[in-house]
Scaffold this motif. Structure first.
Motif, PDB file in Angstrom:
ATOM      1  N   GLN A   5       0.776  -1.070   0.095  1.00  0.00           N
ATOM      2  CA  GLN A   5      -0.071  -0.158   0.118  1.00  0.00           C
ATOM      3  C   GLN A   5       0.948   1.469   0.060  1.00  0.00           C
ATOM      4  O   GLN A   5       1.821   1.104   0.506  1.00  0.00           O
ATOM      5  N   SER A   7       1.057   5.165   1.091  1.00  0.00           N
ATOM      6  CA  SER A   7       0.766   6.085   2.124  1.00  0.00           C
ATOM      7  C   SER A   7       1.390   7.663   1.361  1.00  0.00           C
ATOM      8  O   SER A   7       2.399   7.821   1.032  1.00  0.00           O
ATOM      9  N   ALA A  37      -7.034   9.081   5.829  1.00  0.00           N
ATOM     10  CA  ALA A  37      -7.296   9.334   7.027  1.00  0.00           C
ATOM     11  C   ALA A  37      -6.673  10.822   7.411  1.00  0.00           C
ATOM     12  O   ALA A  37      -5.936  11.169   6.666  1.00  0.00           O
ATOM     13  N   TYR A  42      -3.651  17.701   8.849  1.00  0.00           N
ATOM     14  CA  TYR A  42      -3.301  17.023   7.523  1.00  0.00           C
ATOM     15  C   TYR A  42      -3.967  15.726   7.541  1.00  0.00           C
ATOM     16  O   TYR A  42      -4.337  15.142   8.279  1.00  0.00           O
ATOM     17  N   ILE A  44      -3.623  11.432   5.400  1.00  0.00           N
ATOM     18  CA  ILE A  44      -2.862  10.499   5.002  1.00  0.00           C
ATOM     19  C   ILE A  44      -3.544   9.974   3.776  1.00  0.00           C
ATOM     20  O   ILE A  44      -4.643   9.480   4.228  1.00  0.00           O
ATOM     21  N   ARG A  46      -4.040   7.029   1.276  1.00  0.00           N
ATOM     22  CA  ARG A  46      -3.638   5.400   1.201  1.00  0.00           C
ATOM     23  C   ARG A  46      -4.232   4.877  -0.099  1.00  0.00           C
ATOM     24  O   ARG A  46      -5.157   5.049  -0.294  1.00  0.00           O
ATOM     25  N   LEU A  65       5.544  13.191  -0.322  1.00  0.00           N
ATOM     26  CA  LEU A  65       6.307  12.477   0.721  1.00  0.00           C
ATOM     27  C   LEU A  65       5.604  11.300   0.616  1.00  0.00           C
ATOM     28  O   LEU A  65       4.354  11.233   1.165  1.00  0.00           O
ATOM     29  N   LYS A  67       5.208   6.919   1.393  1.00  0.00           N
ATOM     30  CA  LYS A  67       5.827   5.573   2.346  1.00  0.00           C
ATOM     31  C   LYS A  67       4.918   4.316   1.647  1.00  0.00           C
ATOM     32  O   LYS A  67       3.746   4.548   1.610  1.00  0.00           O
ATOM     33  N   ASN A  69       4.029   0.505   2.661  1.00  0.00           N
ATOM     34  CA  ASN A  69       4.098  -0.647   3.599  1.00  0.00           C
ATOM     35  C   ASN A  69       3.143  -1.617   3.323  1.00  0.00           C
ATOM     36  O   ASN A  69       2.293  -1.666   2.147  1.00  0.00           O
ATOM     37  N   TYR A  99      -6.445   0.014  11.000  1.00  0.00           N
ATOM     38  CA  TYR A  99      -7.328   0.685   9.946  1.00  0.00           C
ATOM     39  C   TYR A  99      -7.863  -0.091   9.269  1.00  0.00           C
ATOM     40  O   TYR A  99      -7.095  -1.168   8.873  1.00  0.00           O
TER      41      TYR A  99
ATOM     42  N   PHE B 380       7.493  10.275   8.642  1.00  0.00           N
ATOM     43  CA  PHE B 380       6.421   9.962   7.957  1.00  0.00           C
ATOM     44  C   PHE B 380       5.855   8.697   8.348  1.00  0.00           C
ATOM     45  O   PHE B 380       6.604   7.598   8.174  1.00  0.00           O
ATOM     46  N   SER B 381       4.753   8.772   8.654  1.00  0.00           N
ATOM     47  CA  SER B 381       4.192   7.156   8.852  1.00  0.00           C
ATOM     48  C   SER B 381       2.925   7.147   8.076  1.00  0.00           C
ATOM     49  O   SER B 381       2.165   8.119   7.975  1.00  0.00           O
ATOM     50  N   ASP B 382       2.036   6.029   7.997  1.00  0.00           N
ATOM     51  CA  ASP B 382       0.742   5.743   7.486  1.00  0.00           C
ATOM     52  C   ASP B 382      -0.233   6.028   8.332  1.00  0.00           C
ATOM     53  O   ASP B 382      -1.568   5.572   8.015  1.00  0.00           O
ATOM     54  N   GLU B 383       0.059   6.253   9.548  1.00  0.00           N
ATOM     55  CA  GLU B 383      -0.921   6.342  10.555  1.00  0.00           C
ATOM     56  C   GLU B 383      -0.840   7.762  11.293  1.00  0.00           C
ATOM     57  O   GLU B 383       0.302   8.239  11.787  1.00  0.00           O
ATOM     58  N   ILE B 384      -1.996   8.247  11.537  1.00  0.00           N
ATOM     59  CA  ILE B 384      -2.119   9.619  12.302  1.00  0.00           C
ATOM     60  C   ILE B 384      -1.579   9.608  13.428  1.00  0.00           C
ATOM     61  O   ILE B 384      -0.782  10.727  14.055  1.00  0.00           O
ATOM     62  N   LYS B 385      -1.873   8.450  14.369  1.00  0.00           N
ATOM     63  CA  LYS B 385      -1.311   8.363  15.691  1.00  0.00           C
ATOM     64  C   LYS B 385      -0.035   8.367  15.921  1.00  0.00           C
ATOM     65  O   LYS B 385       0.693   9.017  16.743  1.00  0.00           O
ATOM     66  N   MET B 387       1.927   9.813  13.480  1.00  0.00           N
ATOM     67  CA  MET B 387       2.603  11.271  13.157  1.00  0.00           C
ATOM     68  C   MET B 387       2.135  12.087  14.306  1.00  0.00           C
ATOM     69  O   MET B 387       3.057  13.006  14.689  1.00  0.00           O
ATOM     70  N   GLU B 388       1.176  11.966  15.035  1.00  0.00           N
ATOM     71  CA  GLU B 388       0.837  12.646  16.259  1.00  0.00           C
ATOM     72  C   GLU B 388       2.158  12.535  17.245  1.00  0.00           C
ATOM     73  O   GLU B 388       2.548  13.535  17.896  1.00  0.00           O
ATOM     74  N   GLU B 391       5.143  14.326  16.496  1.00  0.00           N
ATOM     75  CA  GLU B 391       5.195  15.756  16.923  1.00  0.00           C
ATOM     76  C   GLU B 391       4.988  16.259  18.106  1.00  0.00           C
ATOM     77  O   GLU B 391       5.766  17.024  18.570  1.00  0.00           O
TER      78      GLU B 391
END
Lengths: 143, 433
Positions: A5, A7, A37, A42, A44, A46, A65, A67, A69, A99, B380-385, B387-388, B391
């Motif tokens: 996938q 992102s 999401a 911001y 993401i 997917r 940007l 990624k 996975n 998710y 960068f990650s594919d999950e909001i949590k 990324m948070e 931060e």
């Protein structure tokens, strides 16, 4: 059996999702499944696409940007309780879903669910042992 | 190399005699020829006769930027128009610009001090200096240009901007010294990398970086990515332009050409003159300028002066890297913060580029600070949590440095402004009216 996938980081600015999709269109890439999401700041994006490597290159060349996975793609019966039966298996074995998003296709009369699990390895094994039908990269290309 | 050994390594007593002689001459001439200085000196009740030692400079009134602005455009000139051969101005970002007029001798002095700077930055006559400071009214471009001529090195007057061309010249001409703002140098390094080039493809050995504040961490970054010795230059239009001070490869402060500019450090609130080693606002007096002499100019730059001789052999008084400005100091919920502190914190985190923006607001009655940082592949990650949590991690590192919790926002790579002149790092949206 897992599938790649992509992102994409999407800043909360006008036109960014469109720009990303436009990049794919220009490169002649077919989107198989898509979800977004988002937080207040911001999103993401997917994507499951026909050609992962080419997609990454096209997006990166346009300054995104990106990624890559792994996710699991499972066929579920397109009927009430279809998805529930799959989730039940995971739940009983305490495997958390990070998710999930779904799409339907014309070629199979079943719904297709994309999942990212906290424990990908055990999740895959478990689903397979319960005879769930996991799709491969090849299957995705032929959808 | 030491460009002018006699001046740069002069013994203390000899220097002080020279400074006193030049100071008296400057005061005498400005009093005679510049009405607004005459008025200032008369109001303060001092005249050149009161200056018997260097310490007596403290009797003279300060010159503020607003004084020079009110003399706009030419009322600061101390010579007839016949003798002015060049004019430069400050950027005017905070109002009307200040104007500096140069006589032939002023240009010669400017060339002399920037030639010293080139010498401090490992310069040799055969060097090719890619001068990417802007040419024009801004002093950066022509200051280095005059210095390169005086020094006898080759100047490549490419000016600011046009990154594609800069890279082409770096590769084709194999420039050996580069002069620009540190943030632009970083942008060039990034652009080189994006095109698949690294330090091994270029011949740069040193960089003369100034016109904005930067940190030791940024120095490390520039040295690593460009394969150079990155050195700090300091100057300001009101005094002459770049070259007032420059670092040598010992990297222990910038050598002020104090035979031409007399430095003091003051407490910016009381105006009291502080000792060597104490931190405060830098005040400069020109000792040899003819066109636009300036007496006790308050630079608003915060630094410390050091008197000890440098291991390079120079006896010129040194100033520490500028750590802030009295006017960009941010007061957040009563706490004083400099953007450089936030930059320092960011550079401690892997995967963060030193491009950032600080946005201050006051939504209710309390100040809020948002720090925008560019995300990278590592962050960068594919999950909001996830990324948070990145931060939050960045916010904690910043909190350790400044003592305040800030809101960190990741933004797309390349989305924050990079400067070719001065980077706008702080946006203060608070309304104090």
């Amino acid at each position: 059996m897992s599938v790649e996938q992509i992102s994409v980081f999407i800043e909360n600015k006008e036109g960014r999702v469109k720009k990303a999709i436009n990049t794919l269109a220009k490169s002649d890439i077919n989107i198989r499944a898509l979800s977004v999401a988002d937080s207040t700041k911001y999103g993401i994006l997917r994507l499951i696409v026909s050609d992962t490597e080419r997609t990454i290159k096209a997006l990166e060349d346009d300054g995104f940007l990106v990624k890559k996975n792994e996710v699991i793609i499972v066929k579920v019966p397109d009927e009430p309780n279809g998805l529930n039966s799959v989730l039940e298996i995971l739940d009983q074995n305490k495997i958390n879903v990070e998710y999930i998003y779904a799409f339907i296709t014309h070629k199979v009369d079943q719904a297709v669910v994309v999942m990212r699990l906290e424990d990908m390895e055990n999740g895959k094994k478990l689903l397979k042992s319960k005879n769930a039908e996991l799709l491969t990269e090849e299957d995705i290309k032929n959808l | 190399m030491v460009w002018n050994k006699e001046a740069e390594c002069m013994e203390k007593e000899e220097k002080e005699n020279l400074q006193l002689k030049r100071l008296k001459n400057t005061i005498k001439k400005t009093y005679e020829r510049v009405p607004f200085y005459r008025k200032k000196l008369d109001e303060a009740g001092v005249s050149v006769e009161d200056i018997k030692t260097l310490k007596d400079i403290e009797k003279l009134p300060f010159t503020e930027k607003s004084d020079l602005r009110s003399a706009y455009p030419f009322k600061t000139f101390a010579v007839p128009d016949d003798e002015i051969v060049e004019i430069h101005t400050s950027s005017g970002t905070t109002g009307k610009p200040t104007v500096s007029g140069y006589t032939k001798k002023d240009i010669d002095i400017w060339g002399e001090i920037t030639a010293r700077a080139i010498g401090m930055a490992l310069g040799e006559k055969h060097d090719k200096i890619q001068n990417c400071y802007g040419y024009g009214l801004f002093t950066g471009g022509l200051g280095i240009h005059h210095g390169a001529h005086k020094f006898g090195a080759t100047v490549i007057p490419i000016s600011a901007g046009n990154t594609k061309k800069q890279i082409e010249i770096l590769l084709d001409f194999q420039s050996t010294i580069i002069s620009c703002t540190p943030s632009y140098a970083l942008y060039l390094a990034e652009s080189l990398e994006n095109e698949g080039y690294g330090p091994e493809d270029i011949s740069l050995k040193s960089g003369i970086f100034g016109a904005e504040m930067w940190t030791e961490e940024m120095r490390d970054e520039l040295e690593k990515r460009l394969g150079i010795t990155a050195l700090n230059i300091y100057g300001l239009t009101e005094i002459i332009g770049p070259g007032v001070a420059q670092e040598c490869p010992e990297k222990n402060g910038l050598h002020i050409s104090d035979d031409h500019f007399y430095p003091e450090i003051i407490n910016s609130e009381t105006g009291e003159v502080l000792d060597y080693g104490e931190k405060g606002e830098l005040v400069l007096t020109t000792l040899t300028r003819e066109g636009s002499p300036v007496i006790r100019f308050r630079t608003k730059d915060i630094t410390t002066l050091r008197e000890e001789k440098c291991s390079c052999g120079r006896t010129l008084v040194r100033m520490d890297r500028i750590t802030g400005r009295t006017d960009d100091m941010l007061k957040i919920r009563g706490v004083l913060i400099f953007p450089s502190q936030i930059e320092k914190a960011l550079l401690k985190i892997d995967g963060i580029s030193p491009n950032y923006q600080i946005i201050v607001s006051r939504p209710e009655y309390l100040d809020e600070v948002e720090v925008k940082v560019e995300a990278s592949r590592e962050l960068f990650s594919d999950e909001i949590k996830e990324m948070e949590s990145v931060e939050n991690k960045i916010a904690s590192v910043i909190k350790k440095e400044i003592g305040l919790r800030v809101e960190v926002t990741l933004s797309e790579p390349g989305s924050l402004p990079r400067s070719e002149g001065k980077a706008i790092r702080v946006i203060d949206n608070r309304n104090f009216e």
